[in-house]
Motif scaffolding. Structure first.
Motif, PDB file in Angstrom:
ATOM      1  N   HIS A 159       0.755  -1.033   0.000  1.00  0.00           N
ATOM      2  CA  HIS A 159       0.074   0.188  -0.459  1.00  0.00           C
ATOM      3  C   HIS A 159       1.002   1.096  -0.147  1.00  0.00           C
ATOM      4  O   HIS A 159       0.731   2.267  -0.952  1.00  0.00           O
ATOM      5  CB  HIS A 159      -0.981  -0.592   1.355  1.00  0.00           C
ATOM      6  CG  HIS A 159      -2.373   1.094   1.060  1.00  0.00           C
ATOM      7  ND1 HIS A 159      -2.734   1.124   0.112  1.00  0.00           N
ATOM      8  CD2 HIS A 159      -1.957   1.676   1.901  1.00  0.00           C
ATOM      9  CE1 HIS A 159      -3.410   2.594   0.689  1.00  0.00           C
ATOM     10  NE2 HIS A 159      -2.917   2.782   1.656  1.00  0.00           N
ATOM     11  N   THR A 180       0.438   4.298  -2.746  1.00  0.00           N
ATOM     12  CA  THR A 180       0.428   5.395  -2.019  1.00  0.00           C
ATOM     13  C   THR A 180       1.422   6.722  -3.253  1.00  0.00           C
ATOM     14  O   THR A 180       1.665   7.300  -3.072  1.00  0.00           O
ATOM     15  CB  THR A 180       0.385   5.716  -0.536  1.00  0.00           C
ATOM     16  OG1 THR A 180      -0.444   4.530  -0.076  1.00  0.00           O
ATOM     17  CG2 THR A 180       0.394   6.703  -0.264  1.00  0.00           C
ATOM     18  N   SER A 184       0.925   9.316  -5.722  1.00  0.00           N
ATOM     19  CA  SER A 184       1.396  10.351  -5.038  1.00  0.00           C
ATOM     20  C   SER A 184       1.894  11.617  -5.590  1.00  0.00           C
ATOM     21  O   SER A 184       1.784  12.342  -6.669  1.00  0.00           O
ATOM     22  CB  SER A 184       2.007  10.434  -3.883  1.00  0.00           C
ATOM     23  OG  SER A 184       0.992  10.453  -2.238  1.00  0.00           O
TER      24      SER A 184
END
Length: 121
Positions: A33, A37, A41
């Motif tokens: 994860h 992420t 981002s």
């Protein structure tokens, strides 16, 4: 030592083994994860893949270490099964009856993201 006490000790070990295995699975999932992420981002702010590439590489290295830890826990699980036989418990079930959830009924599947049961059509 009584058979009942041996079974109780084996159950306690089994619960701890399962907790340790679950912790490694959770850590692997969280690391995956983190990568997701990070990539999302990075894209959101239009950052080059060159910047911060070490984040991705080091997280992948950590995941490889966790994978190795998972393999070692599998070996420990096998070793504990051997110890169980050596102390005279043989094939005595030491896991709680609800150790693993029942599989969904035939014709259904569980989606990995939503974890909800969906009918197969």
């Amino acid at each position: 030592m009584s058979r009942e006490k041996k079974i109780n000790v084996a159950k306690a070990l089994s619960v701890q083994l399962r907790a340790t295995e679950e912790a490694i699975d959770t850590a692997l999932s969280e690391a995956a994860h983190l990568i997701e992420t990070y990539v999302t981002s990075r894209r959101a702010i239009h950052m080059s893949t060159i910047i911060g590439n070490d984040v991705h590489q080091n997280t992948l290295k950590a995941m490889m270490a966790l994978s190795t830890a998972q393999q070692h826990m599998t070996a420990a699980h096998t070793n504990l099964t051997l110890v169980q036989a050596q102390i005279g418990l043989g094939n005595v079930a030491v896991l709680p009856a609800d150790d693993k959830p029942a599989p969904p009924p035939t014709g259904y599947y569980v989606t990995p993201v939503e974890e909800e049961v969906i009918t197969a059509e």
